[in-house]
Design a protein around this motif. Structure first.
Motif, PDB file in Angstrom:
ATOM      1  N   ARG A   1      44.018  45.987  39.242  1.00 37.13           N
ATOM      2  CA  ARG A   1      43.460  44.930  40.091  1.00 37.13           C
ATOM      3  C   ARG A   1      44.194  43.623  39.863  1.00 37.13           C
ATOM      4  O   ARG A   1      44.431  42.839  40.781  1.00 37.13           O
ATOM      5  CB  ARG A   1      41.974  44.752  39.767  1.00 37.13           C
ATOM      6  CG  ARG A   1      41.240  43.698  40.609  1.00 37.13           C
ATOM      7  CD  ARG A   1      39.838  43.470  40.077  1.00 37.13           C
ATOM      8  NE  ARG A   1      39.876  42.762  38.794  1.00 37.13           N
ATOM      9  CZ  ARG A   1      39.745  41.434  38.669  1.00 37.13           C
ATOM     10  NH1 ARG A   1      39.577  40.685  39.744  1.00 37.13           N
ATOM     11  NH2 ARG A   1      39.770  40.875  37.478  1.00 37.13           N
ATOM     12  N   ARG A   2      44.606  43.406  38.616  1.00 37.85           N
ATOM     13  CA  ARG A   2      45.238  42.147  38.219  1.00 37.85           C
ATOM     14  C   ARG A   2      46.093  42.408  36.998  1.00 37.85           C
ATOM     15  O   ARG A   2      45.725  43.221  36.139  1.00 37.85           O
ATOM     16  CB  ARG A   2      44.148  41.115  37.921  1.00 37.85           C
ATOM     17  CG  ARG A   2      44.577  39.861  37.173  1.00 37.85           C
ATOM     18  CD  ARG A   2      43.368  38.965  36.982  1.00 37.85           C
ATOM     19  NE  ARG A   2      43.584  37.942  35.963  1.00 37.85           N
ATOM     20  CZ  ARG A   2      42.660  37.073  35.563  1.00 37.85           C
ATOM     21  NH1 ARG A   2      41.457  37.121  36.086  1.00 37.85           N
ATOM     22  NH2 ARG A   2      42.938  36.179  34.638  1.00 37.85           N
TER      23      ARG A   2
ATOM     24  N   ASP B   1      48.026  40.283  33.973  1.00 35.30           N
ATOM     25  CA  ASP B   1      48.345  39.033  33.293  1.00 35.30           C
ATOM     26  C   ASP B   1      49.387  39.315  32.213  1.00 35.30           C
ATOM     27  O   ASP B   1      49.271  40.308  31.475  1.00 35.30           O
ATOM     28  CB  ASP B   1      47.091  38.416  32.665  1.00 35.30           C
ATOM     29  CG  ASP B   1      46.195  37.757  33.703  1.00 35.30           C
ATOM     30  OD1 ASP B   1      46.590  37.711  34.893  1.00 35.30           O
ATOM     31  OD2 ASP B   1      45.094  37.291  33.339  1.00 35.30           O
TER      32      ASP B   1
ATOM     33  N   THR C   1      48.497  40.894  42.255  1.00 38.74           N
ATOM     34  CA  THR C   1      47.936  39.691  41.648  1.00 38.74           C
ATOM     35  C   THR C   1      48.401  39.643  40.204  1.00 38.74           C
ATOM     36  O   THR C   1      47.982  40.453  39.372  1.00 38.74           O
ATOM     37  CB  THR C   1      46.399  39.707  41.701  1.00 38.74           C
ATOM     38  OG1 THR C   1      45.984  39.785  43.076  1.00 38.74           O
ATOM     39  CG2 THR C   1      45.817  38.461  41.067  1.00 38.74           C
ATOM     40  N   SER C   2      49.330  38.733  39.924  1.00 30.71           N
ATOM     41  CA  SER C   2      49.925  38.685  38.593  1.00 30.71           C
ATOM     42  C   SER C   2      50.208  37.243  38.198  1.00 30.71           C
ATOM     43  O   SER C   2      50.668  36.437  39.014  1.00 30.71           O
ATOM     44  CB  SER C   2      51.225  39.493  38.555  1.00 30.71           C
ATOM     45  OG  SER C   2      51.764  39.517  37.250  1.00 30.71           O
ATOM     46  N   ASN C   3      49.920  36.925  36.938  1.00 27.43           N
ATOM     47  CA  ASN C   3      50.136  35.580  36.416  1.00 27.43           C
ATOM     48  C   ASN C   3      50.789  35.665  35.045  1.00 27.43           C
ATOM     49  O   ASN C   3      50.498  36.577  34.259  1.00 27.43           O
ATOM     50  CB  ASN C   3      48.806  34.820  36.280  1.00 27.43           C
ATOM     51  CG  ASN C   3      48.068  34.706  37.589  1.00 27.43           C
ATOM     52  OD1 ASN C   3      48.397  33.886  38.424  1.00 27.43           O
ATOM     53  ND2 ASN C   3      47.051  35.549  37.769  1.00 27.43           N
TER      54      ASN C   3
ATOM     55  N   ASP D   1      41.985  45.928  34.970  1.00 22.63           N
ATOM     56  CA  ASP D   1      43.041  44.931  34.819  1.00 22.63           C
ATOM     57  C   ASP D   1      44.036  45.401  33.763  1.00 22.63           C
ATOM     58  O   ASP D   1      43.743  46.300  32.955  1.00 22.63           O
ATOM     59  CB  ASP D   1      42.457  43.582  34.395  1.00 22.63           C
ATOM     60  CG  ASP D   1      41.515  42.994  35.443  1.00 22.63           C
ATOM     61  OD1 ASP D   1      41.722  43.284  36.638  1.00 22.63           O
ATOM     62  OD2 ASP D   1      40.584  42.261  35.059  1.00 22.63           O
TER      63      ASP D   1
END
Length: 301
Positions: free
Chosen positions: A145-146, A148, A172-174, A193
């Protein structure tokens, strides 16, 4: 952590033996580090030495030498000697010991040593990056989902590169290169995640803490590190080994970063393959957006 990087008693593959020793060096005891440095400085000499001779040369006990061999994945010192002999026969001495930069090295020698270190980092990383390990990480990230990514210093540059690559294909990546923000991110993750920690040594507190929090929060965890015995490797569900060393003249060396970037690129391509349709749409959309922006800028007076 997932399966061990070495097979019990057999040690690491011959082609990556010296790189493996270099990677685990920081996690060894002081006495074992003395033995390991002899392996790095002169693997041929160690291969020719009996355990008694190596004990005298290193100033350590025979028991320490046996323990060091076992830490490296071998059943004992005889198996380590055989592996070092095979490595010495398979590769020229300069390949096994690339040599550090000296203050009085001419620039012609700097070019040779630096370029050799970079190419060897890539070769050693490729030798340790199995399709099985990579595939598990790719599948985990592709379904996330994400994502990081945590890293500081030179590894922070790699973390930023990974996050922007995944963003370009619609994920969705940070990237978090500040410890406080990384810790904030990590406690807000959940099952589904993925948290990726990048650390050459595998002991960077700013990366280790967030990755541990992410694991405790239920996220899948991935480590990219030189040291398969490091703390970050113990925290991570999946470990991908890079191979590059930092030296007095090259802290945060390109050899370390380029090996990490190679791992990141392989992960990225694998994820893009698994999500081909959506990745292609996202890439086209981002190319169009950037192209339109550049064209509009050029038409302004």
């Amino acid at each position: 952590m997932d399966d061990e990087t070495t097979r019990p008693g057999e040690g690491p593959p011959v082609e990556t033996l010296v790189a493996t020793v270099r990677g685990v060096l920081p996690s060894l005891t002081p006495a074992a580090q003395t033995v390991a440095r002899l392996i790095l400085d002169d693997p041929g000499m160690v291969a020719r030495s009996t355990i008694t001779e190596l004990s005298a040369a290193s100033g350590t006990s025979e028991a320490t030498i046996v323990r060091t061999a076992r830490v490296l994945g071998f059943a004992g010192y005889p198996q380590l000697r055989l592996a070092l002999a095979a490595a010495s026969a398979a590769r020229p001495a300069e390949r096994l010991v690339p040599g550090d930069l000296a203050p009085d090295d001419p620039l012609s020698e700097v070019i040779v040593k630096v370029s050799r270190a970079e190419s060897e980092a890539i070769e050693d990383t490729v030798a340790q990056l199995t399709a099985e390990r990579l595939g598990v990480v790719v599948e985990t990230i592709a379904g996330a989902r994400r994502v990081d990514v945590y890293g500081v210093g030179a590894s922070g540059l790699v973390a930023t590169d990974m996050a922007q690559k995944l963003l370009r294909i619609g994920m969705t990546s940070n990237a978090f290169t500040d410890a406080h923000l990384a810790l904030t991110s990590s406690v807000l993750l959940r099952a589904g995640d993925v948290a990726v920690g990048i650390s050459t040594s595998g002991e960077t507190p700013d990366v280790l803490g967030p990755l541990r929090n992410a694991r405790d929060a239920g996220a899948a965890t991935v480590a990219i590190t030189n040291n398969p015995r490091s703390s970050i490797a113990q925290v991570a569900d999946h470990v991908l080994i890079s191979a590059g060393r930092e030296t007095a003249f090259r802290p945060g060396a390109l050899a370390s970063r380029i090996s990490q970037l190679l791992v990141v690129d392989c992960v990225f391509v694998g994820v893009a393959q698994r999500t081909f349709d959506s990745s292609q749409r996202a890439l086209q959309a981002t190319r169009t957006a950037i192209g339109d922006f550049l064209r509009s800028g050029r038409t302004k007076p």
